[in-house]
Design a protein around this motif. Structure first.
Motif, short mmCIF file in Angstrom:
data_model
loop_
_atom_site.label_atom_id
_atom_site.label_comp_id
_atom_site.label_asym_id
_atom_site.label_seq_id
_atom_site.Cartn_x
_atom_site.Cartn_y
_atom_site.Cartn_z
N CYS A 1 0.75 -1.24 0.01
CA CYS A 1 0.14 -0.07 0.13
C CYS A 1 0.80 1.19 0.16
O CYS A 1 0.60 2.23 -0.54
CB CYS A 1 -0.85 -0.06 1.34
N GLU B 1 1.79 6.82 2.77
CA GLU B 1 2.55 7.78 3.28
C GLU B 1 2.10 8.29 4.56
O GLU B 1 2.84 8.88 5.23
CB GLU B 1 2.90 8.91 2.36
N LEU C 1 2.13 1.03 -6.53
CA LEU C 1 0.64 0.91 -6.78
C LEU C 1 0.01 1.90 -7.60
O LEU C 1 -0.87 1.57 -8.57
CB LEU C 1 0.24 0.93 -5.35
N PRO C 2 0.37 3.19 -7.68
CA PRO C 2 -0.29 4.12 -8.60
C PRO C 2 0.04 3.86 -9.84
O PRO C 2 -0.61 4.56 -10.77
CB PRO C 2 0.49 5.37 -7.97
N ILE D 1 -2.83 3.31 -12.39
CA ILE D 1 -3.38 4.27 -13.02
C ILE D 1 -2.50 5.03 -13.78
O ILE D 1 -2.87 5.31 -14.96
CB ILE D 1 -4.11 5.14 -11.78
N CYS E 1 -6.10 -0.42 0.10
CA CYS E 1 -5.86 0.25 -1.19
C CYS E 1 -5.20 -0.89 -1.95
O CYS E 1 -5.63 -0.70 -3.27
CB CYS E 1 -5.22 1.54 -1.08
N SER F 1 -7.20 -1.74 -5.27
CA SER F 1 -6.52 -1.54 -6.70
C SER F 1 -6.13 -2.44 -7.50
O SER F 1 -6.45 -2.51 -8.67
CB SER F 1 -5.48 -0.47 -6.34
N LEU G 1 -1.25 8.45 -1.33
CA LEU G 1 -1.35 8.54 -2.84
C LEU G 1 -2.16 7.24 -3.11
O LEU G 1 -3.25 7.30 -4.14
CB LEU G 1 0.14 8.39 -3.60
N PRO G 2 -2.22 6.06 -2.49
CA PRO G 2 -3.04 4.89 -2.94
C PRO G 2 -4.47 5.33 -2.90
O PRO G 2 -5.30 4.73 -3.47
CB PRO G 2 -2.56 3.63 -2.25
N LEU G 3 -4.75 6.02 -1.87
CA LEU G 3 -6.07 6.60 -1.57
C LEU G 3 -6.80 7.03 -2.86
O LEU G 3 -7.98 7.03 -3.03
CB LEU G 3 -6.27 7.43 -0.23
N LEU G 4 -5.96 7.95 -3.55
CA LEU G 4 -6.46 8.37 -4.63
C LEU G 4 -6.61 7.42 -5.89
O LEU G 4 -7.62 7.65 -6.51
CB LEU G 4 -5.63 9.64 -5.14
N VAL G 5 -5.72 6.49 -5.73
CA VAL G 5 -6.24 5.31 -6.76
C VAL G 5 -7.59 4.65 -6.54
O VAL G 5 -8.36 4.41 -7.41
CB VAL G 5 -5.07 4.21 -6.56
N ILE G 6 -7.94 4.50 -5.20
CA ILE G 6 -9.27 4.01 -4.96
C ILE G 6 -10.20 4.86 -4.85
O ILE G 6 -11.49 4.41 -4.56
CB ILE G 6 -9.11 2.98 -3.94
N ASP H 1 -10.86 7.23 -2.95
CA ASP H 1 -11.51 7.60 -1.49
C ASP H 1 -12.19 9.29 -1.36
O ASP H 1 -11.29 10.04 -1.86
CB ASP H 1 -10.26 7.36 -0.57
N SER I 1 -1.66 10.74 -10.77
CA SER I 1 -2.98 10.44 -9.82
C SER I 1 -3.92 11.57 -9.21
O SER I 1 -5.14 11.32 -9.07
CB SER I 1 -2.28 9.52 -8.68
N ALA J 1 -5.75 12.42 -12.47
CA ALA J 1 -7.03 11.58 -12.85
C ALA J 1 -8.19 11.89 -12.01
O ALA J 1 -9.37 11.53 -12.37
CB ALA J 1 -6.50 10.19 -12.46
#
Lengths: 134, 138
Positions: free
Chosen positions: A13, A16, A44-45, A48, A73, A77, B45-50, B52, B78, B81
């Motif tokens: 995940c 940060e 992970l990002p 996208i 996440c 994802s 940053l992964p929160l933006l991927v899902i 949130d 991200s 997006a």
């Protein structure tokens, strides 16, 4: 004949903003460094920000997701944008199982907090072994 | 986003594969904890991927600085997006190019050069943060 699994994908995940993300990140990095021939990762990002090659990650490699909090996440994802993970690990669950207090530091983990990263790394390594052994 | 801002969102690269991802993250923590505490905030940053909703709201309501660790620019992309244009975008390798005496190493944990480089980068970004926090040009 079963296909031979050459490498296992590990998706952290990396959060940060939460200590669980730091534990996940350090633990995953530890496994990647200790098992370089057997593991591979992706940021992970990139699911996208990247292209088809990145989104094909979970279909190319059996994948372990490692999440730092209940929002999961990495798992969500990967499921949504790449493919179903082979295993999904959650840092708070692992620490609870081992009776370890969750770290509170975002960086510069204290010595007692580093024990948490070791335990999570061992769980990831165990999951890698399980996948490789089929 | 328009009008006077109080918070500035700094979003680093989420990578665990390259030293410059670690530099991006450490620079963000330096800004949050030492250089501009209470002004600089971050989110995962992964929160933006899902997608949130809280993370999306944060980057929609406040000026955003992205710090990426490689040319794939995940942090910047991200945010974009979400339909949000970052106020400033940086590549962490640019911090090293400006301070070549501090070649960083380490990913899980940065070495001393890496920590010094991140601290310097955070000091140098303070002025940009102040400008954005004051509602300055985005």
């Amino acid at each position: 004949m079963a296909l031979e699994v050459l490498k296992v994908g590990v998706v952290s995940c990396s959060g940060e903003a939460i200590p669980g993300g730091t534990v996940s990140r350090i633990a995953c990095r530890k496994v990647l460094d200790e098992r370089p021939g057997e593991t591979v990762t992706i940021c992970l990002p990139l699911f996208i920000a990247g292209g088809k090659e990145e989104r094909d990650f979970a279909s190319k490699y059996p994948t372990i997701t490692v999440d730092g909090c209940e929002k999961r996440c990495a798992q969500r994802s990967t499921e949504t944008l790449s493919g179903k993970p082979s295993k999904s690990l959650l840092v708070p669950e692992i620490l609870k199982t081992h009776g370890i207090d969750p770290p509170t530091s975002l960086r510069n983990l204290r010595p007692e907090e580093k024990a948490a990263t070791q335990v999570v790394a061992e769980e990831i390594a165990r999951a890698v072994d399980e996948i490789l052994e089929g | 986003m328009s009008g006077k801002a109080n918070k500035v969102v700094v979003l680093p690269c989420s990578g665990i594969g390259k030293v410059y991802g670690a530099i991006a993250r450490e620079t963000t923590y330096e800004l949050m904890e030492r250089v501009r505490p209470g002004v600089v905030v971050t989110t995962c940053l992964p929160l933006l991927v899902i997608e949130d909703p809280d993370a999306k709201q944060l980057v929609t309501d406040n000026p955003v600085i992205t710090i990426d660790g490689c040319p794939k620019s995940c942090a910047q992309k991200s945010v974009e997006a979400q339909g949000v244009k970052p106020a400033r975008t940086y590549q962490a390798i640019g911090f090293y190019k400006a301070h070549k005496e501090l070649k960083p190493a380490g990913i899980a944990e940065l070495d001393e050069n890496g920590r010094k480089l991140a601290a310097l980068a955070a000091d140098e970004l303070a002025q940009v943060v102040d400008q954005l926090a004051g509602g300055g040009q985005e």
